[in-house]
Design an enzyme around this catalytic site. Structure first.
Site, PDB file in Angstrom:
ATOM      1  N   GLY A   5      -2.584  12.258   4.767  1.00 50.00           N
ATOM      2  CA  GLY A   5      -1.323  11.015   4.183  1.00 50.00           C
ATOM      3  C   GLY A   5      -0.145  11.333   4.769  1.00 50.00           C
ATOM      4  N   ASP A  40       0.762   3.025   3.691  1.00 47.83           N
ATOM      5  CA  ASP A  40       0.334   3.755   2.957  1.00 47.83           C
ATOM      6  C   ASP A  40       1.062   5.279   2.904  1.00 47.83           C
ATOM      7  OD1 ASP A  40      -1.967   5.516   2.345  1.00 47.83           O
ATOM      8  OD2 ASP A  40      -3.830   5.038   3.495  1.00 47.83           O
ATOM      9  N   ASN A  49      -4.561   6.906  -7.376  1.00 46.53           N
ATOM     10  CA  ASN A  49      -4.793   8.448  -7.510  1.00 46.53           C
ATOM     11  C   ASN A  49      -3.755   8.855  -7.416  1.00 46.53           C
ATOM     12  OD1 ASN A  49      -3.682   7.744  -5.346  1.00 46.53           O
ATOM     13  ND2 ASN A  49      -5.029   9.406  -4.000  1.00 46.53           N
ATOM     14  N   HIS A  75       1.025   5.718  -1.954  1.00 47.47           N
ATOM     15  CA  HIS A  75       1.353   6.268  -3.403  1.00 47.47           C
ATOM     16  C   HIS A  75       2.479   7.211  -3.758  1.00 47.47           C
ATOM     17  CE1 HIS A  75      -3.194   6.492  -1.574  1.00 47.47           C
ATOM     18  NE2 HIS A  75      -2.562   6.073  -0.775  1.00 47.47           N
ATOM     19  N   LEU A  76       2.928   5.934  -4.685  1.00 41.79           N
ATOM     20  CA  LEU A  76       4.158   7.190  -5.914  1.00 41.79           C
ATOM     21  C   LEU A  76       3.913   7.983  -6.077  1.00 41.79           C
ATOM     22  CD1 LEU A  76       6.142   3.716  -6.086  1.00 41.79           C
ATOM     23  CD2 LEU A  76       6.171   5.106  -4.132  1.00 41.79           C
ATOM     24  N   HIS A 113      -6.548  -1.113   4.714  1.00 42.17           N
ATOM     25  CA  HIS A 113      -6.393   0.411   5.875  1.00 42.17           C
ATOM     26  C   HIS A 113      -7.971   0.286   7.521  1.00 42.17           C
ATOM     27  CE1 HIS A 113      -8.867   2.785   3.311  1.00 42.17           C
ATOM     28  NE2 HIS A 113      -7.548   3.384   2.488  1.00 42.17           N
ATOM     29  N   HIS A 117       1.172  -0.772   0.010  1.00 36.50           N
ATOM     30  CA  HIS A 117       0.018   0.301   0.130  1.00 36.50           C
ATOM     31  C   HIS A 117       0.714   1.325  -0.123  1.00 36.50           C
ATOM     32  CE1 HIS A 117      -3.890   2.165   1.788  1.00 36.50           C
ATOM     33  NE2 HIS A 117      -2.968   2.741   0.913  1.00 36.50           N
ATOM     34  N   LYS A 169      -9.258  -1.329  -7.396  1.00 30.22           N
ATOM     35  CA  LYS A 169      -9.154  -0.544  -5.689  1.00 30.22           C
ATOM     36  C   LYS A 169     -10.172   0.223  -6.009  1.00 30.22           C
ATOM     37  CE  LYS A 169      -8.507   2.180  -2.784  1.00 30.22           C
ATOM     38  NZ  LYS A 169      -6.647   3.289  -1.890  1.00 30.22           N
TER      39      LYS A 169
HETATM   40  O1  DOR Z   1      -4.656  10.005   3.768  1.00 31.17           O
HETATM   41  C1  DOR Z   1      -5.001   9.048   3.100  1.00 31.17           C
HETATM   42  N1  DOR Z   1      -4.255   9.900   1.675  1.00 31.17           N
HETATM   43  N2  DOR Z   1      -5.611   8.068   3.410  1.00 31.17           N
HETATM   44  C2  DOR Z   1      -5.363   7.902   1.466  1.00 31.17           C
HETATM   45  O2  DOR Z   1      -6.953   7.282   1.092  1.00 31.17           O
HETATM   46  C3  DOR Z   1      -5.051   8.368   0.091  1.00 31.17           C
HETATM   47  C4  DOR Z   1      -4.075   8.824   0.770  1.00 31.17           C
HETATM   48  C5  DOR Z   1      -3.518   9.415  -0.392  1.00 31.17           C
HETATM   49  O3  DOR Z   1      -2.978  10.101  -1.551  1.00 31.17           O
HETATM   50  O4  DOR Z   1      -2.524  10.953   0.074  1.00 31.17           O
HETATM   51 ZN    ZN Z   2      -3.866   4.928   0.375  1.00 28.66          ZN
END
Ligand code: DOR
Ligand code: ZN
Length: 444
Positions: free
Chosen positions: A328, A309, A99, A64-65, A238, A62, A152
């Site tokens: 995030g 995450d 995303n 987010h790059l 999560h 998990h 997702k």
């Molecule tokens: O805190 C978060 N940040 N939760 C998410 O579901 C997305 C992530 C983000 O992409 O910043």
């Molecule tokens: Zn996430």
């Protein structure tokens, strides 16, 4: 005649699927060629792992790059920097969330990312494909694309604009393919209804009032009903509340779940007082009752995976007043040190950590050839020194945004080498060679 290998790891305590054993591992052609190889075996390279634990390469399912294939957010994070952070933190593979901008929701963006990853990634990588209200007919094919770990669904909104929040829409997604679907589970209607109760400049701790327990529980209850109705396997990402963890125990026929290192380690209200916006994430960090429930669920086997995450944002965006501050937290580089510290503190065993970071992701996502120290599997290893004590410093963080919510934390247990498909890619804080990451393979 004695056997010859490309690489031998000697003298380490290996965490094997059947228990811990001190044994030597031989690697040939990027795969594990043998365990318990003879003392007369020779190799092009030998690593002395005396005093170290040899874990199967740890996987962070998990992250987010932020990079859609153009490093447009390079000042914050990108695939080259995020995967470098992973290997520095002892991680051999990451699964990247969709995303991005543009979002990974179609074949064109997937092709761009596949090609790009094979040029710039330091670790192996898998991709989530985002579901939208319009791409449902394409999902069955997209989910079997090269390197795709899962579809997702953002059933509640978070960073970016991916959202499928209505039951009919979610059911259509569930009926559009075969593989397990991963969910961001928060009830969108409740989120939106409650939003006007809060105002700019409210305390950061109001984040967990807005996105409250009920919001998470309602989301998961709805998803479980739909998963049962359609028979489509679900993975709840999560999970953050005691109620959901209790509820999910009755849905093991259709559901697996993940908890995050932040939900195991941080606690409200302390995190909001100490970290301000750097404690804000979705779903939120909550009170001690929920943290204790996460540990209990981890111990009784309810939890299948843990992840970071990893969600980098610019410092300026994190320092805005709530709720304008971005949600995030970074974490791919600190996941292993923080979890090893929990092992040393007696909160879980090293084999259970391996179960959560290797066997768990392999089972949930259907990874082929990784996640197990066994002959024929990819020669992925995370070598850890369980006795090393070190302070987590922001100067060590490779993500260009440059911050971590764990800054200043002293941990015991540290990843000292990362080896991917037989190639040492990190030793003692140093990244070695060139990026040679590959797409992870998945069954089905
Ligand atoms: O805190 C978060 N940040 N939760 C998410 O579901 C997305 C992530 C983000 O992409 O910043
Ligand atoms: Zn996430």
């Amino acid at each position: 005649m004695s056997a010859h290998y490309d690489l031998i790891i000697r003298g380490g305590t290996c965490v094997l699927p059947w228990g811990m054993e001190q044994t030597d591992v031989g690697v040939r052609d990027g795969r594990i060629a043998g365990l318990g190889i003879g003392t007369d075996a020779t190799a092009a390279e030998t690593i002395d792992a005396t005093g170290l634990h040899v874990l199967p390469g740890l996987i962070d399912p998990h992250v987010h790059l932020r990079d859609a294939g153009d490093a447009a957010n390079a000042a914050v994070e990108s695939m080259p920097t995020g995967t470098k952070a992973a290997v520095l933190g002892g991680v051999v593979a990451v699964f990247d969330m969709p995303n991005t901008r543009p979002a990974l929701v179609d074949a064109t963006t997937l092709a761009v990312k596949q090609d790009y990853a094979e040029r710039v990634a330091w670790c192996d990588i898998g991709f989530y494909v985002g579901a939208t209200k319009t791409n449902v007919p394409a999902l069955a094919e997209l989910e079997t694309g090269r390197g795709v770990c899962a579809v997702k669904v953002f059933a509640g909104s978070s960073t970016g604009d991916l959202l499928v929040d209505d039951d009919a829409g979610i059911e259509r997604v569930m009926r559009s393919g075969r593989r397990r679907i991963a969910y961001h589970s928060e009830d969108e209607a409740r989120l939106q209804t409650r939003k006007p109760q809060f105002k700019s400049g409210d305390p950061y701790a109001f984040h967990m009032e807005w996105r409250d327990e009920e919001c998470a529980f309602l989301g998961t209850r709805r998803l479980m009903a739909l998963a049962r109705r359609t028979g489509r396997a679900a993975h709840i990402l999560h999970v953050s509340t005691a109620q959901e963890l209790e509820y999910l125990k009755d849905f093991r026929d259709v559901a697996t779940c993940e908890v995050l290192v932040n939900h195991l380690t941080q606690v409200a209200p302390d995190c909001y007082e100490r970290l301000g916006g750097y404690g804000v994430m979705n779903p939120p960090i909550r009170g001690e009752r929920h943290r204790a429930a996460a540990w209990a669920a981890l111990r009784d086997g309810t939890v299948d995976c843990i992840g970071s995450d990893h969600a980098p944002h610019p410092r300026a965006a994190k320092e805005r007043p709530w709720p304008e501050c971005h949600s995030g937290l970074t974490g791919v580089q600190t996941l292993v040190p923080v979890m090893l510290d929990h092992v040393n503190a007696g909160r879980l065993s090293l084999p259970r950590l391996v179960d959560l970071m290797c066997a768990g992701p392999a089972r949930v996502y259907g990874i082929v050839g990784k996640g197990r120290l066994a002959a024929g599997y990819d020669a992925d290893f995370t070598l850890v020194d369980m006795r090393r004590t070190r302070r987590i410093e922001e100067s060590w963080i490779a993500s260009p945004c440059g911050w971590t919510p764990f800054a200043g934390m002293q941990v015991t247990g540290w990843p000292v080498a990362t080896i991917i498909r037989g190639m040492p890619v990190m030793r003692e804080d140093e990244v070695l060679g060139a990026p040679r990451g590959r797409l992870v393979r998945f069954a089905g």
